[in-house]
Design a protein around this motif. Structure first.
Motif, PDB file in Angstrom:
ATOM      1  N   ILE A 283      -5.516  41.944 -19.689  1.00 42.68           N
ATOM      2  CA  ILE A 283      -4.319  42.701 -20.067  1.00 42.68           C
ATOM      3  C   ILE A 283      -3.370  41.837 -20.898  1.00 42.68           C
ATOM      4  CG2 ILE A 283      -2.227  43.795 -19.158  1.00 42.68           C
ATOM      5  CD1 ILE A 283      -3.946  44.741 -16.780  1.00 42.68           C
ATOM      6  N   ASN A 284      -3.199  40.570 -20.487  1.00 47.09           N
ATOM      7  CA  ASN A 284      -2.247  39.687 -21.159  1.00 47.09           C
ATOM      8  C   ASN A 284      -2.794  39.059 -22.437  1.00 47.09           C
ATOM      9  OD1 ASN A 284      -0.296  40.088 -19.160  1.00 47.09           O
ATOM     10  ND2 ASN A 284      -1.182  38.484 -17.862  1.00 47.09           N
ATOM     11  N   ALA A 285      -4.123  39.060 -22.601  1.00 46.87           N
ATOM     12  CA  ALA A 285      -4.719  38.413 -23.769  1.00 46.87           C
ATOM     13  C   ALA A 285      -4.291  39.094 -25.069  1.00 46.87           C
ATOM     14  CB  ALA A 285      -6.243  38.414 -23.659  1.00 46.87           C
ATOM     15  N   ILE A 286      -4.310  40.431 -25.065  1.00 47.31           N
ATOM     16  CA  ILE A 286      -3.909  41.184 -26.257  1.00 47.31           C
ATOM     17  C   ILE A 286      -2.880  42.227 -25.824  1.00 47.31           C
ATOM     18  CG2 ILE A 286      -4.732  42.448 -28.287  1.00 47.31           C
ATOM     19  CD1 ILE A 286      -7.520  41.488 -27.701  1.00 47.31           C
ATOM     20  N   PRO A 287      -1.617  41.803 -25.665  1.00 52.83           N
ATOM     21  CA  PRO A 287      -0.589  42.734 -25.173  1.00 52.83           C
ATOM     22  C   PRO A 287      -0.368  43.936 -26.082  1.00 52.83           C
ATOM     23  CG  PRO A 287       0.391  40.678 -25.992  1.00 52.83           C
ATOM     24  CD  PRO A 287      -1.087  40.471 -25.935  1.00 52.83           C
ATOM     25  N   GLN A 288      -0.745  43.799 -27.376  1.00 45.68           N
ATOM     26  CA  GLN A 288      -0.550  44.907 -28.308  1.00 45.68           C
ATOM     27  C   GLN A 288      -1.333  46.152 -27.904  1.00 45.68           C
ATOM     28  OE1 GLN A 288      -1.436  41.828 -28.962  1.00 45.68           O
ATOM     29  NE2 GLN A 288      -0.570  41.018 -30.874  1.00 45.68           N
ATOM     30  N   LEU A 289      -2.467  45.947 -27.191  1.00 42.53           N
ATOM     31  CA  LEU A 289      -3.286  47.090 -26.784  1.00 42.53           C
ATOM     32  C   LEU A 289      -2.669  47.873 -25.634  1.00 42.53           C
ATOM     33  CD1 LEU A 289      -6.901  45.576 -26.943  1.00 42.53           C
ATOM     34  CD2 LEU A 289      -5.724  46.973 -28.647  1.00 42.53           C
ATOM     35  N   LYS A 290      -1.720  47.240 -24.913  1.00 40.36           N
ATOM     36  CA  LYS A 290      -1.031  47.877 -23.788  1.00 40.36           C
ATOM     37  C   LYS A 290      -2.021  48.448 -22.769  1.00 40.36           C
ATOM     38  CE  LYS A 290       3.092  48.945 -26.527  1.00 40.36           C
ATOM     39  NZ  LYS A 290       4.022  49.991 -27.018  1.00 40.36           N
ATOM     40  N   LEU A 291      -2.962  47.600 -22.362  1.00 44.56           N
ATOM     41  CA  LEU A 291      -3.963  48.024 -21.379  1.00 44.56           C
ATOM     42  C   LEU A 291      -3.302  48.282 -20.026  1.00 44.56           C
ATOM     43  CD1 LEU A 291      -6.790  45.444 -22.207  1.00 44.56           C
ATOM     44  CD2 LEU A 291      -6.686  47.843 -22.911  1.00 44.56           C
ATOM     45  N   LYS A 292      -3.774  49.300 -19.321  1.00 46.99           N
ATOM     46  CA  LYS A 292      -3.272  49.622 -17.989  1.00 46.99           C
ATOM     47  C   LYS A 292      -4.117  48.904 -16.935  1.00 46.99           C
ATOM     48  CE  LYS A 292      -0.190  52.495 -19.600  1.00 46.99           C
ATOM     49  NZ  LYS A 292       1.253  52.167 -19.554  1.00 46.99           N
ATOM     50  N   PHE A 293      -3.486  48.551 -15.813  1.00 48.19           N
ATOM     51  CA  PHE A 293      -4.178  47.752 -14.803  1.00 48.19           C
ATOM     52  C   PHE A 293      -5.375  48.481 -14.199  1.00 48.19           C
ATOM     53  CE2 PHE A 293      -4.927  46.479 -10.408  1.00 48.19           C
ATOM     54  CZ  PHE A 293      -5.111  45.114 -10.545  1.00 48.19           C
ATOM     55  N   LEU A 294      -5.175  49.718 -13.724  1.00 42.63           N
ATOM     56  CA  LEU A 294      -6.246  50.410 -12.986  1.00 42.63           C
ATOM     57  C   LEU A 294      -7.500  50.640 -13.825  1.00 42.63           C
ATOM     58  CD1 LEU A 294      -7.236  51.701 -10.406  1.00 42.63           C
ATOM     59  CD2 LEU A 294      -6.100  53.831 -11.072  1.00 42.63           C
ATOM     60  N   PRO A 295      -7.399  51.253 -15.030  1.00 38.19           N
ATOM     61  CA  PRO A 295      -8.632  51.447 -15.804  1.00 38.19           C
ATOM     62  C   PRO A 295      -9.284  50.135 -16.220  1.00 38.19           C
ATOM     63  CG  PRO A 295      -6.692  52.075 -17.095  1.00 38.19           C
ATOM     64  CD  PRO A 295      -6.241  51.876 -15.693  1.00 38.19           C
ATOM     65  N   THR A 296      -8.469  49.111 -16.514  1.00 36.74           N
ATOM     66  CA  THR A 296      -9.035  47.803 -16.877  1.00 36.74           C
ATOM     67  C   THR A 296      -9.782  47.204 -15.693  1.00 36.74           C
ATOM     68  OG1 THR A 296      -7.192  47.432 -18.402  1.00 36.74           O
ATOM     69  CG2 THR A 296      -8.514  45.515 -17.797  1.00 36.74           C
ATOM     70  N   ALA A 297      -9.179  47.285 -14.498  1.00 37.02           N
ATOM     71  CA  ALA A 297      -9.816  46.755 -13.288  1.00 37.02           C
ATOM     72  C   ALA A 297     -11.114  47.493 -12.985  1.00 37.02           C
ATOM     73  CB  ALA A 297      -8.859  46.855 -12.104  1.00 37.02           C
ATOM     74  N   LEU A 298     -11.134  48.809 -13.217  1.00 39.33           N
ATOM     75  CA  LEU A 298     -12.343  49.591 -12.936  1.00 39.33           C
ATOM     76  C   LEU A 298     -13.479  49.238 -13.897  1.00 39.33           C
ATOM     77  CD1 LEU A 298     -10.795  53.107 -12.158  1.00 39.33           C
ATOM     78  CD2 LEU A 298     -11.845  51.510 -10.541  1.00 39.33           C
ATOM     79  N   VAL A 299     -13.155  49.050 -15.182  1.00 36.76           N
ATOM     80  CA  VAL A 299     -14.181  48.678 -16.157  1.00 36.76           C
ATOM     81  C   VAL A 299     -14.746  47.299 -15.840  1.00 36.76           C
ATOM     82  CG1 VAL A 299     -14.607  48.101 -18.576  1.00 36.76           C
ATOM     83  CG2 VAL A 299     -13.271  50.136 -17.996  1.00 36.76           C
TER      84      VAL A 299
ATOM     85  N   GLY B 151     -14.563  45.775 -12.993  1.00 35.39           N
ATOM     86  CA  GLY B 151     -15.231  45.879 -11.701  1.00 35.39           C
ATOM     87  C   GLY B 151     -16.638  46.416 -11.823  1.00 35.39           C
ATOM     88  N   LEU B 152     -16.822  47.433 -12.678  1.00 34.20           N
ATOM     89  CA  LEU B 152     -18.152  48.004 -12.878  1.00 34.20           C
ATOM     90  C   LEU B 152     -19.101  46.959 -13.457  1.00 34.20           C
ATOM     91  CD1 LEU B 152     -20.056  50.449 -12.890  1.00 34.20           C
ATOM     92  CD2 LEU B 152     -19.179  51.010 -15.176  1.00 34.20           C
ATOM     93  N   ILE B 153     -18.613  46.169 -14.410  1.00 40.11           N
ATOM     94  CA  ILE B 153     -19.440  45.113 -15.004  1.00 40.11           C
ATOM     95  C   ILE B 153     -19.838  44.086 -13.939  1.00 40.11           C
ATOM     96  CG2 ILE B 153     -19.458  43.201 -16.664  1.00 40.11           C
ATOM     97  CD1 ILE B 153     -17.544  44.880 -18.391  1.00 40.11           C
ATOM     98  N   THR B 154     -18.900  43.727 -13.060  1.00 41.32           N
ATOM     99  CA  THR B 154     -19.217  42.735 -12.020  1.00 41.32           C
ATOM    100  C   THR B 154     -20.201  43.290 -10.999  1.00 41.32           C
ATOM    101  OG1 THR B 154     -17.331  43.365 -10.596  1.00 41.32           O
ATOM    102  CG2 THR B 154     -16.933  41.663 -12.266  1.00 41.32           C
ATOM    103  N   VAL B 155     -20.095  44.589 -10.686  1.00 43.07           N
ATOM    104  CA  VAL B 155     -21.030  45.194  -9.726  1.00 43.07           C
ATOM    105  C   VAL B 155     -22.444  45.200 -10.299  1.00 43.07           C
ATOM    106  CG1 VAL B 155     -21.689  47.339  -8.559  1.00 43.07           C
ATOM    107  CG2 VAL B 155     -19.292  46.603  -8.570  1.00 43.07           C
ATOM    108  N   ILE B 156     -22.582  45.604 -11.564  1.00 45.72           N
ATOM    109  CA  ILE B 156     -23.903  45.644 -12.195  1.00 45.72           C
ATOM    110  C   ILE B 156     -24.492  44.237 -12.291  1.00 45.72           C
ATOM    111  CG2 ILE B 156     -25.151  46.150 -14.331  1.00 45.72           C
ATOM    112  CD1 ILE B 156     -23.123  48.421 -14.795  1.00 45.72           C
ATOM    113  N   GLY B 157     -23.672  43.271 -12.745  1.00 46.88           N
ATOM    114  CA  GLY B 157     -24.158  41.898 -12.908  1.00 46.88           C
ATOM    115  C   GLY B 157     -24.544  41.238 -11.609  1.00 46.88           C
ATOM    116  N   SER B 158     -23.908  41.650 -10.496  1.00 45.11           N
ATOM    117  CA  SER B 158     -24.188  41.016  -9.203  1.00 45.11           C
ATOM    118  C   SER B 158     -25.596  41.281  -8.702  1.00 45.11           C
ATOM    119  CB  SER B 158     -23.176  41.505  -8.155  1.00 45.11           C
ATOM    120  OG  SER B 158     -23.371  42.880  -7.858  1.00 45.11           O
TER     121      SER B 158
END
Length: 365
Positions: free
Chosen positions: A278-294, A296-303
């Motif tokens: 979220i903080n890397a590119i503040p211009q994108l104004k990413l929201k916490f919940l959808p970012t965490a879910l995306v 999170g999904l990557i970490t679940v698959i990779g695990s």
């Protein structure tokens, strides 16, 4: 904080990699030397955070430029992703070992994915509670260290451990072990300024982070080396970085500690990845919940790709290959070139002294 940070199972299991690749005495010496050498970098970067009030990845703007800093930020996200996968796999393997012992059913990939689903939920809804619990886990780990060392050295005398000879077939040398220990410190250094920027003064944070990190790393890795040496002396099969190997030797109670510790630490890793993105590119104004879910999904698959655990040493070497030069450049840029001063312009999105050429310090990159 720094005493608690490395009283984690990943650090302990890293110690299991060293025996019998090198002798027990050499392993302890390399752990001590590597912890001090790597800890010096961690402390120096942390002091930059205390002096400026900036997090580690924000500090990279000073050396690499406003846009050039995105390179180490992206590398940091990938490394945190790797750590999250590793932790999920360790939790899954630990749960699988216990379930298999009790029921005969085994599916480590499934258990790793389920553990990571829980971690993602905790990262979204319970990270503050986990952060409060984390230091107390250090107390539990100290108890585990005492228990394991007591069992180990009452079963076999110290001379038996120091009498273990190195086995060249494992492909390790003292310098390789030293490199792994230093790389572990470098992997923690990406967070050193994040924590130490909140300190009241440079001297106490330097002493606290230095003593805390070196002590916890030496004790955790020594515990791992001792545990796997115990397995070797007992005639068991030596499998480094495998929680099942030492749980089989020291009991299911150790499995519970491993599981809780891994889950708590991994929760903070997933939360840290989300906030970093979220903080890397503040211009994108990413929201916490959808970012965490995306994420999170990557970490679940990779695990579920458990074969990656066999590449753990390579993973540590990649961390060192990327971030040792990054931190070397940062230290010289801040302490030598800029004489311990970064101005407020470092936080500007465009322009200023840290814009360099189109936002990139080409030479440093």
């Amino acid at each position: 904080i720094w005493l608690a940070s490395n009283f984690v199972v990943t650090t302990m299991l890293t110690g299991t990699i060293f025996i019998p690749g090198v002798s027990f005495a050499d392993a302890l010496l390399m752990i001590l030397v590597g912890s001090i050498a790597g800890g010096a970098v961690l402390v120096a970067i942390g002091a930059m955070g205390t002096r400026t009030g900036l997090a580690t990845m924000s500090l990279t703007r000073g050396a690499f430029g406003t846009r050039g800093s995105l390179l180490p930020v992206a590398a940091n996200l990938l490394i945190l992703l790797g750590w999250s996968w590793v932790q999920a796999m360790l939790a899954g393997i630990t749960v699988d070992f216990v379930v298999n012992e009790l029921t005969g059913y085994s599916n480590p990939a499934l258990f790793a994915a389920l553990c990571q689903v829980i971690v993602v939920g905790l990262a979204i809804f319970g990270h503050e509670g986990i952060s409060r619990v984390e230091p107390w886990l250090a107390v539990v780990m100290i108890g585990v260290i005492g228990y394991v060392l007591t069992v180990a050295f009452t079963t076999f005398p110290p001379s038996a451990y120091f009498g273990l000879l190195a086995d060249a077939e494992f492909g390790l040398t003292n310098l390789t072990v030293l490199d792994i220990v230093i790389a572990t410190a470098i992997s923690w250094t990406v967070l050193s300024a994040d924590f130490n920027r909140l300190g009241r003064g440079t001297r106490p944070t330097v002493v606290g982070s230095g003593v805390g990190y070196v002590a916890s790393t030496f004790l955790s890795m020594t515990l791992g080396a001792t545990a796997i040496a115990f397995v070797a002396l007992s005639g068991g099969e030596i499998i480094g970085f495998d929680p099942g190997t030492i749980v089989a030797a020291f009991g299911i109670a150790l499995a519970v500690v491993i599981f809780v510790s891994v889950m708590a630490t991994n929760t903070l890793v997933v939360y840290g990845m989300t906030t970093s993105a979220i903080n890397a590119i503040p211009q994108l104004k990413l929201k916490f919940l959808p970012t965490a879910l995306v994420i999170g999904l990557i970490t679940v698959i990779g695990s579920t790709f458990l074969g990656l655990l066999f590449l753990f040493i390579d993973f540590l070497f990649v961390i060192g290959a990327i971030f040792i030069p990054v931190f070397a450049i940062m230290l010289v840029d801040y302490y030598v070139v800029n004489r311990r001063v970064y101005t407020a312009e470092i936080l500007q999105d465009r322009g200023g002294r840290y814009w360099f050429t189109g936002g990139v310090n080409i030479i440093n990159v």
